[in-house]
Design an enzyme around this catalytic site. Structure first.
Site, PDB file in Angstrom:
ATOM      1  N   CYS A 110       0.868  -1.177   0.000  1.00  0.00           N
ATOM      2  CA  CYS A 110       0.000   0.000   0.000  1.00  0.00           C
ATOM      3  C   CYS A 110       0.902   1.222   0.000  1.00  0.00           C
ATOM      4  O   CYS A 110       1.576   1.499   0.999  1.00  0.00           O
ATOM      5  CB  CYS A 110      -0.933   0.034   1.202  1.00  0.00           C
ATOM      6  N   MET A 320      -4.495   5.127  -5.444  1.00  0.00           N
ATOM      7  CA  MET A 320      -3.644   4.303  -4.607  1.00  0.00           C
ATOM      8  C   MET A 320      -2.195   4.763  -4.791  1.00  0.00           C
ATOM      9  O   MET A 320      -1.785   5.078  -5.906  1.00  0.00           O
ATOM     10  CB  MET A 320      -3.768   2.838  -4.991  1.00  0.00           C
TER      11      MET A 320
END
Length: 402
Positions: A110, A320
């Protein structure tokens, strides 16, 4: 009179944890040593524990009975430990928790939460105190365990503590905070090539959709880039335009599954359901004016291209962080769909930075690309994020959850 006799009475256990925002994501952070012994190793016990913390699987898709907030951006867990490598300060393991299935995807990173790793590591004694100035900037050297790569975060310190407040604004985050530049070193995911097929553009056959031009890139996170116009989109879409369209979501999942096979991430499309976190699918288009989800007007003159990306089956509210790395890398390499969109369709134009429009606004990212022995190489991709502790203490789960 109502009988409230309980058939089961298993006490809850407490686990030290910190709830943090990093970039446009939120997650529950743990020190590895604070987890129950059975969950300190990868496996079923760890997965069950983290699923219960987040509140999954939830057939209602709300995660009411856990720390998740029913979006891919907030259904996340992080496990950190002091690194045994002298080149790194902290080992960072990321788990993307499925909302409605009993599944945690450990296949990728992430990028947004990467910005919170440095602040957590400093505050929790995972960085050598001799490296911490009273006032200044600390380069926290992070080993990203999922993809076996180095991340370097520059964390500001004031009066011996992490600076969290500031005036850095990030579209997709409501309030300003302290800026944390994050560099993703050699960001090709794992040991694979940046272009698994060897091509900057491929013809991707997708049943029910047709042949599509696609850039299949493995940088930051494996990502499938498609021209928005080829799917009937402009690239200015906001979440509801796609997330409320079940046929569109099914189409994007089909594209993702076939892209995963073509990239060698899975051997058969039937395996895609157990690899939800990767690859990502994104659509790209030339600059255009639009109004972001917050009502902010984004001018075509202020951006180089448009990008919309899906995460865990839904259009992301912003971008993201790992996909932003993929955008930076693809923009830097001549002839990719991202590079062409940023250059008005012209080929042969190198870019070391681009500003792209996403549903919440815009973001600037940069990367340097070079060919080494006939293969593309990205030394690093850089972007700025921010991070903040939202709550710290303990999380509680029933003792028989894992």
């Amino acid at each position: 009179m109502t009988d409230i006799t309980q058939t089961s009475n298993v006490p809850q256990i407490k686990i030290p944890a910190t709830y943090m925002r990093g970039g446009t994501s939120k997650g529950v952070f743990f020190k590895l040593s604070d987890l129950p012994e059975a969950a300190q190793q990868p496996g079923s016990a760890r997965d069950k524990l983290l699923l219960r913390v987040i509140g999954s699987p939830d057939p209602y898709e709300k995660q009411i009975d856990g720390m998740g907030a029913a979006t891919s951006s907030t259904s996340k867990t992080v496990i950190l430990s002091k690194s045994e490598s002298p080149e790194h300060d902290v080992d960072y393991l990321f788990g993307q928790v499925s909302i409605d299935k009993p599944f945690i995807d450990w296949s990728g990173n992430c990028g947004n939460l990467s910005a919170a790793v440095g602040p957590f590591a400093i505050a929790n004694g995972l960085v050598d105190p001799t490296r911490l100035p009273q006032n200044g900037v600390v380069e926290v050297r992070v080993w990203q365990v999922n993809i076996q790569k180095t991340i370097v975060a520059k964390v500001p310190v004031v009066n011996g503590e992490v600076q969290e407040t500031g005036d850095f604004e990030l579209d997709g985050v409501t309030f300003p905070a302290a800026e944390i530049p994050v560099a993703f070193m050699d960001p090709a995911d794992g040991e694979g090539a940046i272009f698994p097929t060897g091509n900057v553009v491929d013809d991707l056959e997708v049943p029910g959709v047709g042949p599509l031009k696609a850039t299949l890139i493995n940088a930051g996170i494996p990502t499938v880039f498609i021209n928005a116009a080829d799917l009937g989109y402009t690239g200015t879409e906001l979440q509801d335009a796609i997330n409320s369209d079940s046929k569109a979501l099914a189409m994007f999942e089909t594209i993702r599954a076939h892209g995963a096979v073509r990239m060698g991430l899975i051997s058969d499309i039937s395996e895609a359901a157990n690899r939800q976190h990767t690859p990502k699918v994104a659509i790209v288009g030339p600059p255009a004016d639009y109004v972001s989800s917050s009502g902010k007007v984004v001018s075509a003159d202020d951006i180089d291209l448009l990008v919309r990306a899906l995460s865990m089956g839904k259009l992301h509210h912003a971008m993201m962080g790992t996909a932003a790395v993929a955008i930076a890398a693809a923009a830097a390499i001549e002839g990719t769909l991202v590079n062409l969109a940023a250059n008005g369709g012209k080929s042969g134009v190198k870019r070391n930075a681009v500003t792209f429009g996403h549903p919440s606004g815009s973001l600037r990212v940069g990367a340097e690309a070079n060919k080494v022995e006939g293969r593309w190489h990205i030394e690093q991709a850089v972007m700025s994020r921010s991070a903040r502790v939202l709550m710290e203490g303990t999380v509680r789960i029933p003792g028989d959850s894992f």
